[in-house]
Write a protein that holds these residues in place. Structure first.
Motif, PDB file in Angstrom:
ATOM      1  N   THR A 176     -39.809  46.772  14.638  1.00 29.97           N
ATOM      2  CA  THR A 176     -40.134  47.063  13.242  1.00 29.97           C
ATOM      3  C   THR A 176     -41.655  47.024  13.068  1.00 29.97           C
ATOM      4  O   THR A 176     -42.287  45.997  13.332  1.00 29.97           O
ATOM      5  CB  THR A 176     -39.490  46.046  12.280  1.00 29.97           C
ATOM      6  N   ALA A 177     -42.212  48.148  12.662  1.00 26.97           N
ATOM      7  CA  ALA A 177     -43.646  48.237  12.362  1.00 26.97           C
ATOM      8  C   ALA A 177     -43.778  48.301  10.846  1.00 26.97           C
ATOM      9  O   ALA A 177     -43.266  49.224  10.206  1.00 26.97           O
ATOM     10  CB  ALA A 177     -44.261  49.462  13.011  1.00 26.97           C
ATOM     11  N   ARG A 178     -44.472  47.318  10.271  1.00 25.79           N
ATOM     12  CA  ARG A 178     -44.588  47.234   8.812  1.00 25.79           C
ATOM     13  C   ARG A 178     -46.058  47.371   8.401  1.00 25.79           C
ATOM     14  O   ARG A 178     -46.937  46.727   8.977  1.00 25.79           O
ATOM     15  CB  ARG A 178     -44.025  45.897   8.318  1.00 25.79           C
ATOM     16  N   TYR A 179     -46.291  48.205   7.381  1.00 26.19           N
ATOM     17  CA  TYR A 179     -47.650  48.446   6.889  1.00 26.19           C
ATOM     18  C   TYR A 179     -47.664  48.266   5.371  1.00 26.19           C
ATOM     19  O   TYR A 179     -47.073  49.076   4.640  1.00 26.19           O
ATOM     20  CB  TYR A 179     -48.120  49.852   7.269  1.00 26.19           C
ATOM     21  N   LYS A 194     -38.463  51.102  13.707  1.00 29.48           N
ATOM     22  CA  LYS A 194     -38.322  51.296  12.264  1.00 29.48           C
ATOM     23  C   LYS A 194     -39.705  51.106  11.647  1.00 29.48           C
ATOM     24  O   LYS A 194     -40.350  50.085  11.854  1.00 29.48           O
ATOM     25  CB  LYS A 194     -37.344  50.284  11.672  1.00 29.48           C
ATOM     26  N   VAL A 195     -40.165  52.104  10.907  1.00 28.38           N
ATOM     27  CA  VAL A 195     -41.488  52.043  10.291  1.00 28.38           C
ATOM     28  C   VAL A 195     -41.316  51.826   8.787  1.00 28.38           C
ATOM     29  O   VAL A 195     -40.658  52.612   8.108  1.00 28.38           O
ATOM     30  CB  VAL A 195     -42.292  53.333  10.553  1.00 28.38           C
ATOM     31  N   VAL A 196     -41.913  50.742   8.282  1.00 33.49           N
ATOM     32  CA  VAL A 196     -41.827  50.399   6.866  1.00 33.49           C
ATOM     33  C   VAL A 196     -43.208  50.539   6.244  1.00 33.49           C
ATOM     34  O   VAL A 196     -44.179  49.961   6.741  1.00 33.49           O
ATOM     35  CB  VAL A 196     -41.313  48.955   6.674  1.00 33.49           C
ATOM     36  N   ILE A 197     -43.306  51.329   5.172  1.00 29.99           N
ATOM     37  CA  ILE A 197     -44.571  51.551   4.473  1.00 29.99           C
ATOM     38  C   ILE A 197     -44.422  51.044   3.046  1.00 29.99           C
ATOM     39  O   ILE A 197     -43.514  51.469   2.314  1.00 29.99           O
ATOM     40  CB  ILE A 197     -44.950  53.041   4.485  1.00 29.99           C
ATOM     41  N   GLU A 198     -45.304  50.145   2.634  1.00 27.93           N
ATOM     42  CA  GLU A 198     -45.251  49.565   1.298  1.00 27.93           C
ATOM     43  C   GLU A 198     -46.614  49.666   0.626  1.00 27.93           C
ATOM     44  O   GLU A 198     -47.648  49.730   1.293  1.00 27.93           O
ATOM     45  CB  GLU A 198     -44.828  48.091   1.371  1.00 27.93           C
ATOM     46  N   GLY A 199     -46.607  49.685  -0.698  1.00 30.43           N
ATOM     47  CA  GLY A 199     -47.858  49.651  -1.454  1.00 30.43           C
ATOM     48  C   GLY A 199     -48.340  50.984  -1.977  1.00 30.43           C
ATOM     49  O   GLY A 199     -49.194  51.027  -2.866  1.00 30.43           O
TER      50      GLY A 199
END
Length: 258
Positions: free
Chosen positions: A110-113, A39-44
């Motif tokens: 989970t990969a979070r950026y 699961k790739v999460v991109i924030e900002g």
């Protein structure tokens, strides 16, 4: 100050890393690693910038395609900073900072950026010069006046590339078939977050029409009759619309009706 030829990273495919493998010494055959869900999460970042990050970020593309081997997950996660940097530059962000994490429980990763895009690079100056035979013609004056980036604007790659294409299209349509960019560079000062755009477009000479020759499988129609459909003569300045008019006229002519 860095010298750039803008190559816009918008949804482009990046080189795929080699998949790892483990060797079984006892049998001499490779063992398949256990593939996992990511699961790739991109924030900002939001909107088009966020969409482009997800399109360019290789781990996100691989995750969307299916399960990934753990070794591959870790390799793609390590190079995510470069992917994100390439994805944000078309929107004027040249100082993105990324806080990333990679966690897993069983075969679920989970990969979070979390991305801080930083300040945008703004255009400091735009220098456009048109040379060649057509330098003072209205079509190129219009291309110069319509250039979409001005002093103070955010350095957006897509309008820059679109404007360059407009010069080439105007040249082709007007008969300047050997037009070219002598200079087309963007100088980015990362310290000052400014950019200088330098364009020098050479129209070359304008082409002219030569004689028109008709080729028929059978000589059904006399060439002199066909010539009455031509609205230009040898020596006239070449224009694509004149050529298209001839093609349209011939296609609509009842002599070619079936």
């Amino acid at each position: 100050m860095a010298r750039y030829r803008l190559t816009t990273a918008i949804g482009r495919l990046l080189p795929t890393a080699l998949r790892g493998f483990a060797l079984c010494i006892a049998c001499g055959r490779p063992l398949a690693a256990q593939a996992a869900k990511v699961k790739v999460v991109i924030e900002g970042v939001h909107g088009d910038a966020a969409d482009n990050v997800r399109a360019v970020l290789q781990i996100a593309r691989e995750a969307h395609a299916g399960r990934i081997e753990p070794g591959q997950i870790q390799r793609l996660h390590r190079k995510a900073d470069d992917d994100i940097d390439a994805a944000l530059q078309p929107f004027g962000y040249y100082h993105a900072r990324v806080t990333k994490s990679l966690e897993h429980e069983g075969d679920n990763w989970t990969a979070r950026y979390v991305i801080d895009p930083g300040p945008v690079v703004r255009v400091r100056s735009v220098n456009i010069a048109v040379t060649g035979e057509g330098h003072d013609t209205p079509v190129f004056e219009k291309a110069v006046s319509a250039f979409p980036l001005h002093r103070g604007d955010t350095l957006l790659h897509l309008p820059y590339q679109t404007a360059k294409l407009a010069f080439l299209t105007a040249a082709s349509d007007s008969g300047y078939l050997k037009a070219r960019f002598d200079t087309s560079v963007v100088l980015v000062d990362r310290t000052a977050d400014t950019a200088q755009i330098d364009i020098r477009f050479n129209t070359g000479l304008r082409a002219t029409f030569g004689p028109v020759r008709f080729h028929q499988e059978k000589d059904i129609l006399d060439s002199s009759f066909l010539a009455t459909r031509i609205s230009f003569k040898p020596g006239d300045e070449f224009r694509h619309d004149k050529l298209l008019d001839l093609q349209t006229s011939l296609a609509a002519d009842p002599y070619w009706a079936h």
